[in-house]
Motif scaffolding. Structure first.
Motif, short mmCIF file in Angstrom:
data_model
loop_
_atom_site.label_atom_id
_atom_site.label_comp_id
_atom_site.label_asym_id
_atom_site.label_seq_id
_atom_site.Cartn_x
_atom_site.Cartn_y
_atom_site.Cartn_z
N SER A 167 4.94 -2.27 1.22
CA SER A 167 4.19 -2.50 2.46
C SER A 167 4.07 -1.23 3.30
CB SER A 167 4.91 -3.60 3.23
OG SER A 167 4.15 -3.98 4.31
N MET A 168 5.15 -0.45 3.38
CA MET A 168 5.09 0.82 4.12
C MET A 168 4.04 1.73 3.48
SD MET A 168 9.16 1.08 4.38
CE MET A 168 9.62 2.57 5.18
N THR A 169 4.04 1.75 2.16
CA THR A 169 3.07 2.60 1.44
C THR A 169 1.65 2.17 1.80
OG1 THR A 169 4.63 2.77 -0.39
CG2 THR A 169 2.33 3.36 -0.86
N GLU A 170 1.40 0.86 1.73
CA GLU A 170 0.04 0.37 2.01
C GLU A 170 -0.38 0.67 3.44
OE1 GLU A 170 -0.12 -3.26 -1.28
OE2 GLU A 170 0.61 -3.70 0.74
N SER A 171 0.59 0.68 4.36
CA SER A 171 0.27 0.99 5.76
C SER A 171 0.00 2.47 5.96
CB SER A 171 1.43 0.56 6.66
OG SER A 171 1.71 -0.80 6.49
N TRP A 172 0.72 3.29 5.22
CA TRP A 172 0.58 4.75 5.40
C TRP A 172 -0.66 5.33 4.72
CZ3 TRP A 172 6.43 5.82 4.02
CH2 TRP A 172 7.22 5.41 5.11
N ILE A 173 -1.17 4.63 3.71
CA ILE A 173 -2.34 5.17 2.98
C ILE A 173 -3.50 5.46 3.93
CG2 ILE A 173 -4.14 4.62 1.27
CD1 ILE A 173 -1.86 3.13 -0.29
N PRO A 174 -3.99 4.46 4.69
CA PRO A 174 -5.13 4.77 5.57
C PRO A 174 -4.76 5.73 6.69
CG PRO A 174 -4.37 2.51 5.90
CD PRO A 174 -3.62 3.04 4.73
N GLU A 175 -3.49 5.67 7.13
CA GLU A 175 -3.07 6.56 8.23
C GLU A 175 -3.09 8.03 7.80
OE1 GLU A 175 0.57 5.33 10.18
OE2 GLU A 175 0.94 7.37 10.89
N LEU A 176 -2.71 8.28 6.57
CA LEU A 176 -2.55 9.68 6.13
C LEU A 176 -3.73 10.20 5.33
CD1 LEU A 176 1.26 9.65 5.36
CD2 LEU A 176 0.09 10.60 7.34
N GLN A 177 -4.64 9.31 4.97
CA GLN A 177 -5.80 9.74 4.19
C GLN A 177 -6.61 10.84 4.92
OE1 GLN A 177 -9.32 8.78 4.41
NE2 GLN A 177 -9.77 9.63 2.39
#
Ligand SMILES: NC(=O)c1ccc[n+]([C@@H]2O[C@H](COP(=O)([O-])OP(=O)(O)OC[C@H]3O[C@@H](n4cnc5c(N)ncnc54)[C@H](O)[C@@H]3O)[C@@H](O)[C@H]2O)c1
Length: 295
Positions: A167-177
């Motif tokens: 879940s952390m990964t899925e949240s960080w993907i759009p944030e860090l893209q």
């Protein structure tokens, strides 16, 4: 984001053995500088020698992932030694103690959640600013597990911690893209390592008072089942090779055991069926055409 690794720097937690050490070798073979952190200083020193002998650029730093100040130290050491950080591999993790709901001590839950969840958070919090500051982009590789995609009886703490990592990964993907930082999550099934012996690294702060300890007898069957499963796992070198392949093609979910597809597809199907049930509900069915709200 470029997937060219050569000359870039990776910080790896739990790098003294198992999957972390195999990833250290594989990324070093790609020409990366390797910064190895682990709670086990003796094994870490021995492990780093195996990279140095091959002529790789490597530096070590003591790291208990549950202590944010130690993350700050490893980031400082990485920057002092190699100038920049491009990748963090949040690999350190512990298996906990398989057992019934009522037989899993609170201290065990806290240990598993602190290492497997807070350790990943701290790794990202410490490394992301360093990756952002040079503007060249980079990677966060979070090591979760198939256990993050499926609940397993007698292993709720481990499964919950790994689901949090997904879940952390899925949240960080759009944030860090927008920063050119590719975030991915590794979800292996069993790999032949020492994960079933995680207690060797259990910190004093998670000790259980003697009178509250679950009897060894009660825990024996679960421990034996975990050992048998782990020992039947794939070799770490195969997993590491798979990770390089998947990072090169910018995969988000990195799977190494395609035979487990039926697990995730079965789960998706069950969730989909539950939505059909909601669509047909006289109470909430009318919401079907509403916009989806996120932020
Ligand atoms: N082996 C498997 O079957 C399997 C499957 C799926 C996911 N994983 C995950 O892979 C990761 C690596 O585990 P492994 O299988 O190589 O196990 P391992 O026990 O062989 O290696 C784990 C490493 O992490 C270190 N470590 C433990 N606690 C630490 C802490 N607080 N701070 C820093 N380092 C710490 C250990 O000293 C060790 O070097 C874990 O996150 C694990 O959950 C393992």
């Amino acid at each position: 984001m470029s997937n060219e690794f050569k000359g870039k720097t990776a910080v790896i937690s739990g790098a003294a053995g198992g999957i972390g050490l195999a990833l250290a070798h594989a990324l070093a073979e790609q020409g990366m500088n390797i910064v190895m952190g682990d709670i086990d200083a003796v094994t870490l020193a021995e492990a780093s020698e195996t990279l140095k002998e091959k002529g790789h650029n490597v530096v070590t730093c003591p790291l208990d992932v549950t202590d944010y100040t130690q993350w700050e130290s490893i980031v400082a050491k990485a920057k002092d030694t190699f100038g920049k950080i491009h990748m963090v591999v949040n690999n350190a993790g512990v298996g906990g103690t398989p057992g019934k709901i009522e037989d899993t001590e609170h201290a065990t839950w806290r240990w598993v959640m602190d290492v497997n969840v807070m350790g990943v958070l701290y790794g990202a919090q410490a490394c992301v600013p360093a990756i952002k500051e040079h503007g060249e982009g980079g990677w966060i590789l979070n090591v979760a597990s198939m256990a993050g995609m499926m609940g397993m009886p007698y292993a709720a703490a481990y499964c919950a911690s790994k689901a949090a990592v997904v879940s952390m990964t899925e949240s960080w993907i759009p944030e860090l893209q927008p920063h050119n930082i590719h975030v991915s999550v590794l979800c292996p099934a069993f790999v032949k390592t020492r994960i079933h012996e995680s207690h060797r690294n259990r910190q004093e702060k998670y000790a259980v008072a003697k009178e509250k300890r679950i009897s060894k007898e009660k825990l024996k069957a679960g421990a034996q089942a975990a050992a048998t499963a782990v020992e039947s796992g794939i070799p770490v070198s195969m997993l590491a090779e798979r990770v390089i392949e998947a990072l090169r093609s910018n995969q988000t979910y990195i799977y190494s055991h395609p035979n487990y597809r039926k697990v995730t597809s079965g789960r998706s199907k069950a969730i989909d069926m539950a939505f059909i049930d909601a669509e047909q509900s006289p109470v909430v069915g009318h919401l079907i055409n509403d916009d989806i709200i996120t932020f």
